[in-house]
Design an enzyme around this catalytic site. Structure first.
Site, PDB file in Angstrom:
ATOM      1  N   HIS A   1       7.166  54.955 -83.000  1.00  0.00           N
ATOM      2  CA  HIS A   1       6.694  55.610 -81.776  1.00  0.00           C
ATOM      3  C   HIS A   1       5.173  55.447 -81.671  1.00  0.00           C
ATOM      4  O   HIS A   1       4.477  55.180 -82.661  1.00  0.00           O
ATOM      5  CB  HIS A   1       7.074  57.090 -81.778  1.00  0.00           C
ATOM      6  CG  HIS A   1       6.526  57.874 -82.952  1.00  0.00           C
ATOM      7  ND1 HIS A   1       5.715  58.970 -82.813  1.00  0.00           N
ATOM      8  CD2 HIS A   1       6.679  57.705 -84.303  1.00  0.00           C
ATOM      9  CE1 HIS A   1       5.402  59.455 -84.004  1.00  0.00           C
ATOM     10  NE2 HIS A   1       5.971  58.701 -84.934  1.00  0.00           N
TER      11      HIS A   1
ATOM     12  N   CYS B   1       3.517  57.106 -75.507  1.00  0.00           N
ATOM     13  CA  CYS B   1       4.841  57.083 -76.144  1.00  0.00           C
ATOM     14  C   CYS B   1       5.915  56.471 -75.253  1.00  0.00           C
ATOM     15  O   CYS B   1       6.674  55.592 -75.678  1.00  0.00           O
ATOM     16  CB  CYS B   1       5.244  58.487 -76.608  1.00  0.00           C
ATOM     17  SG  CYS B   1       5.563  59.661 -75.259  1.00  0.00           S
TER      18      CYS B   1
ATOM     19  N   HIS C   1       8.013  63.779 -75.862  1.00  0.00           N
ATOM     20  CA  HIS C   1       7.633  62.665 -76.730  1.00  0.00           C
ATOM     21  C   HIS C   1       8.873  61.792 -76.966  1.00  0.00           C
ATOM     22  O   HIS C   1       9.996  62.303 -77.051  1.00  0.00           O
ATOM     23  CB  HIS C   1       7.097  63.169 -78.069  1.00  0.00           C
ATOM     24  CG  HIS C   1       6.510  62.083 -78.926  1.00  0.00           C
ATOM     25  ND1 HIS C   1       5.416  61.337 -78.535  1.00  0.00           N
ATOM     26  CD2 HIS C   1       6.874  61.601 -80.154  1.00  0.00           C
ATOM     27  CE1 HIS C   1       5.131  60.454 -79.486  1.00  0.00           C
ATOM     28  NE2 HIS C   1       5.996  60.587 -80.473  1.00  0.00           N
TER      29      HIS C   1
END
Length: 605
Positions: free
Chosen positions: A575, A507, A563
């Site tokens: 993402h 990520c 994240h």
């Protein structure tokens, strides 16, 4: 030893009948590559002609080394390794060896244990070693087969070398223990004596004579032609083209003002730099004259800052100096480009669109005024629309930027900001405003009559449009929209922990890679990106703008940033997902998971 010498002499006598390379093989010249080139470099380096790493690629430095060897040997100095040149080089480095394995020994086609077996030799068989690389010798067997044998199975003898003769000596010449002028004298040798040349270093040959070994200046040895080319060099350089900074400069026979003048060169004259001695360059003029000139007055290349494409059509701009390199851009006939380096046959340039690369010198003319570039010269061919990408899109964006319609950096991706800018240009210039660059739009855009945004009465309608962000409808900046559009190029790229792109991402590797494309450096991990003390922290989803970083607490612990993604507007985020998708995806804040786990955003643009 006598047997080997007789064998080598026989080879030289019947050379036209033998094939040391493949039968009917083409001569080895510039841009050739492979083991044959490696071998040529390996042997030339052993004899002091080649001073670089052996790469297996035949470039200008290799051509110069071959040319000097050919001059010394009395061949035509073409710089091309024809059969005769290769044969003499191999013979010069030839050493007889004996097979030591008790059983049969395989000779392979290539230096690889899985390569095809092309011959088999019994114990005590004789072979002739030409070169070595890693664990392998390149050999010729007694029945004329060329191949590769593992080193551990051979016991090599002495290298035969080149037969040379002492020349130009009135009494005797010193043979020294090292290739240095102040080294100890090992012995002396008189004129016309034959020696074996077994190696070299710079301006010195390594020789053997009557069982004794030492080093002697090249100029005192003939190996088939005239004496070798001894020079007073402290450093041999990869040859490059140069010119002078002053109006004129004297070329001298040695590296100081105390030496005689052999020539005078004027400003604008180009020549080749071959080496250096202190603060003096050793140079060669176009007429073959060699000498020394002060390095203080010499510059690399011609000194020109621009050049003009002088070809019948477009010319490829490549990533490196040769046709084997990838094409990074094209330059059109008449285009004036910035000249970064013209010290070799390939010129390093920068195009009007900002792309740097190499172009063959045969297609350009030195000089030219950048400001005189006709916009039509740069006009791309084809039709461009949302999703298009490449160097032509960079050219379009830069042209729109010059006219005031596009304010972001040129990325080469035709996203929403580019579409909006094109629409604004089309409206201002009386064209159908569909946002696509077809022939009609391109003709107008790259014409001298194109209306700029500042002079357009409809400028208030152009260049600033784009997607709205989220529930609050806040618009992002042009750069934010560019970041969002560029990020979509990687949809579907697999998620791999630690992936930095572009073939795999995690990520934070994804967000860092996308931002880096626009020259923006951010930390590597989701934690450090989220807790970074740069930019503005955005605590409300409704306040997010296109291009903002977004962070989530997906672990349910005290680390609120485990994240990361990028906000696309309209409630969407892109993402690299570590969930079931395990790839780059677009998700939405309408999904309760992302809404409930949202920590905050960060605006750093």
């Amino acid at each position: 030893m006598k047997r080997i010498i007789a064998f080598l002499l026989t080879i030289l006598l019947i050379l036209p009948l033998l094939t040391f390379l493949d039968v009917g093989a083409e001569p080895i010249d510039q841009e050739s590559q492979g083991y044959d080139v490696y071998e040529i470099q390996y042997i030339l380096k052993k004899f002091g002609y080649f001073t670089h790493d052996c790469t297996g690629y035949f470039g200008e430095a290799t051509a110069q080394a071959v040319k000097q060897f050919q001059k010394d040997k009395g061949f035509e100095a073409t710089g091309i390794a024809d059969d005769d040149t290769v044969a003499v080089l191999r013979n010069a480095n030839c050493a007889e060896a004996t097979v030591t394995i008790k059983t049969q020994l395989n000779v392979r086609e290539n230096s690889d244990s899985s390569s095809e077996v092309i011959d088999s030799l019994a114990r005590n068989s004789k072979v002739y070693i030409y070169s070595e690389k890693d664990d392998w010798y390149h050999v010729e067997t007694e029945n004329g087969i060329l191949g590769f044998i593992l080193k551990k199975y051979l016991t090599p003898g002495d290298i035969q070398g080149l037969v040379g003769k002492i020349t130009g000596v009135t009494d005797a010449v010193n043979v020294r223990t090292k290739p240095e002028i102040d080294a100890v004298v090992a012995f002396k040798i008189t004129n016309d004596n034959e020696v074996n040349i077994t190696g070299g270093s710079g301006d010195w040959f390594k020789i053997t004579h009557e069982g004794k070994t030492g080093y002697i200046f090249r100029q005192y040895i003939s190996i088939g032609a005239e004496g070798g080319s001894s020079t007073i060099l402290g450093e041999v350089v990869d040859p490059f083209k140069a010119s002078i900074k002053s109006s004129s400069l004297k070329v001298r026979s040695g590296p100081s003002t105390g030496y005689d003048t052999v020539s005078t060169i004027n400003k604008g004259t180009t020549f080749t730099v071959l080496g250096k001695s202190g603060n003096w360059y050793y140079i060669e003029l176009s007429n073959g004259t060699k000498g020394y000139a002060s390095a203080d007055y010499i510059q690399k290349g011609s000194g020109y800052s621009t050049c003009t494409v002088n070809a019948s059509g477009s010319v490829n701009v490549r990533k490196g100096p040769g046709t084997t390199y990838d094409i990074v851009a094209t330059a059109k006939k008449g285009e004036v480009v910035t000249l970064l380096d013209d010290s070799s046959s390939w010129y390093k340039i920068k195009t009007a669109s900002g792309k740097e690369g190499y172009i063959s010198g045969e297609y350009v003319k030195l000089g030219g005024n950048i400001n005189s570039n006709d916009p039509s010269v740069l006009k791309p061919d084809g039709t461009f629309k949302s999703g298009s990408q490449g160097n032509d899109v960079v050219t379009i964006q830069n042209r729109l930027k010059k006219l005031g319609y596009f304010t972001a950096s040129a990325t080469g991706y035709y996203g929403s900001a580019t579409v909006s800018s094109v629409k604004a240009f089309q409206k201002a210039n009386g064209l159908s405003a569909d946002g696509n660059c077809n022939k009609k739009t391109l003709d107008k855009l790259f014409s001298s009559s194109a209306i700029s945004k500042s002079s357009s009465s409809s400028s208030s309608n152009g260049g600033g449009g784009g997607d709205t962000s989220g529930p609050a409808g806040n618009t992002g900046t042009d750069l934010g929209r560019q970041i969002a559009e560029y990020s979509k190029n990687f949809l579907g790229v697999p998620y791999v922990l630690g992936g930095n792109g572009p073939k795999t991402f995690d990520c934070s590797g994804f967000t860092k890679y996308v931002y880096a494309h626009f020259g923006i450096s951010i930390p590597r991990t989701a934690y450090t990106q989220g807790y970074w003390n740069k930019g503005t922290k955005i605590t409300s989803i409704s306040a997010l703008q296109i291009g903002d970083l977004v962070f989530f607490n997906t672990m349910g612990d005290s680390d609120l940033c485990d994240h990361a993604g990028i906000y696309l507007g309209n409630g969407q985020i892109i993402h690299a997902s570590s969930g079931s998708a395990r790839k780059v995806v677009i998700s939405n804040f309408s999904q309760s998971y992302y809404k409930s786990n949202f920590s905050w955003g960060r605006r750093v643009i």
